[in-house]
Write a protein that holds these residues in place. Sequence first.
Motif, PDB file in Angstrom:
ATOM      1  N   LYS A 118     -31.678  52.625  47.916  1.00  8.60           N
ATOM      2  CA  LYS A 118     -32.712  52.581  48.841  1.00  8.60           C
ATOM      3  C   LYS A 118     -32.537  53.912  50.015  1.00  8.60           C
ATOM      4  CE  LYS A 118     -31.513  47.270  49.233  1.00  8.60           C
ATOM      5  NZ  LYS A 118     -30.841  47.098  50.137  1.00  8.60           N
ATOM      6  N   ARG A 140     -14.245  52.600  37.661  1.00  8.24           N
ATOM      7  CA  ARG A 140     -15.502  51.563  37.535  1.00  8.24           C
ATOM      8  C   ARG A 140     -16.629  52.023  37.156  1.00  8.24           C
ATOM      9  NH1 ARG A 140     -16.714  47.334  40.617  1.00  8.24           N
ATOM     10  NH2 ARG A 140     -18.233  48.760  41.980  1.00  8.24           N
ATOM     11  N   LYS A 248     -27.893  42.949  52.556  1.00  5.80           N
ATOM     12  CA  LYS A 248     -27.833  41.558  52.499  1.00  5.80           C
ATOM     13  C   LYS A 248     -27.794  39.931  53.947  1.00  5.80           C
ATOM     14  CE  LYS A 248     -24.236  41.803  49.029  1.00  5.80           C
ATOM     15  NZ  LYS A 248     -23.078  41.920  48.574  1.00  5.80           N
ATOM     16  N   ASP A 250     -30.953  39.162  54.337  1.00  6.75           N
ATOM     17  CA  ASP A 250     -31.933  38.262  53.145  1.00  6.75           C
ATOM     18  C   ASP A 250     -30.841  37.011  53.177  1.00  6.75           C
ATOM     19  OD1 ASP A 250     -30.892  40.003  51.476  1.00  6.75           O
ATOM     20  OD2 ASP A 250     -31.584  39.280  50.428  1.00  6.75           O
ATOM     21  N   GLY A 273     -29.753  46.287  55.105  1.00  7.04           N
ATOM     22  CA  GLY A 273     -30.860  45.868  53.375  1.00  7.04           C
ATOM     23  C   GLY A 273     -31.311  44.879  53.453  1.00  7.04           C
TER      24      GLY A 273
END
Length: 295
Positions: A118, A140, A248, A250, A273
């Motif tokens: 972003k 990972r 988060k 939202d 975010g």
Amino acid sequence: MFDNLSDKLDKALHVLKGHGSITEVNVAETLKEVRRALLDADVNFKIAKDFTNRVKEKALGQNVLTSLKPSQLMVKIVKDELTELMGGDAAGINLSASPSVILMSGLQGSGKTTFSGKLANYLKSKKSKKPLLVACDVYRPAAINQLHVVGEQIGVEVYSEEGNMDPVVIATNAIAHAKQNGHNVVIVDTAGRLAVDEEMMTEIANIHSAIQPQETLFVVDSMTGQDAVNTAKAFNDRLNFDGVILTKLDGDTRGGAAISIKSVVNKPIKFIGTGEKMDAIDVFYPERMADRILG
Ligand code: GDP
């Protein structure tokens, strides 16, 4: 966002409606409810207590000096104090160097990789920068792939080194690559663990001292409430980071992290975010957030 907190604060501040003046008694009653609303939102006890004490002092002090109605005056004082608590003015990021290196830190799942994308997208489209994303989560492979997918989506190059297990070397090489290829921002995504651990902290501290970033950003999931604040403290003690990214927002977050984090680590929240998509990023403006919280 913060619906529950907004409702409760609204109710608390309604106590003063119809009162002709602010008195010790009605201010105490109002602030008891304000404190309860903050605690329910997962704001740390001491922060909530200090907050209401400051509001009380201001309210009793300003009462005679203003033409505002008691309820309006209280809303204004609470809003000003909330703004101050969350950081006062908006804080920018330092992009003065070329390339400007931005190191992302935080726990696994906090939203680091998503936010790296972003931010790259924001800097490319809004600030006309040419960013390079760097994949330093050597443990990972899925995380490296995820960053490549993000990079493709937003049209930003991603630097990774297959088989290289040393994130310090990868980050250093990436900066050299950025210089050779005209990238003026380098965003380094790092490995996170599910909880703060010594090995991860040492690794990110090593990357930090090797690449000397202009900005070290700490990414945290706002849904984790007081844990978010504790994690921020652990990372800040080690990295002395420059700013916080709250992700988060939202979701069904209660708001405690947004309200408390600045006063615990004394570092500004720089961005938030607000979704999984690449354009779900906003600069954090404390005053606008206070406005939203107070409805
Ligand atoms: P990392 O392990 O820290 O790199 O975290 P990721 O970037 O992989 O994000 C973990 C999960 O959170 C993913 O499913 C993301 O889509 C999701 N996510 C990240 N940021 C946000 C956000 O602002 N809002 C929402 N709703 N989800 C987010």
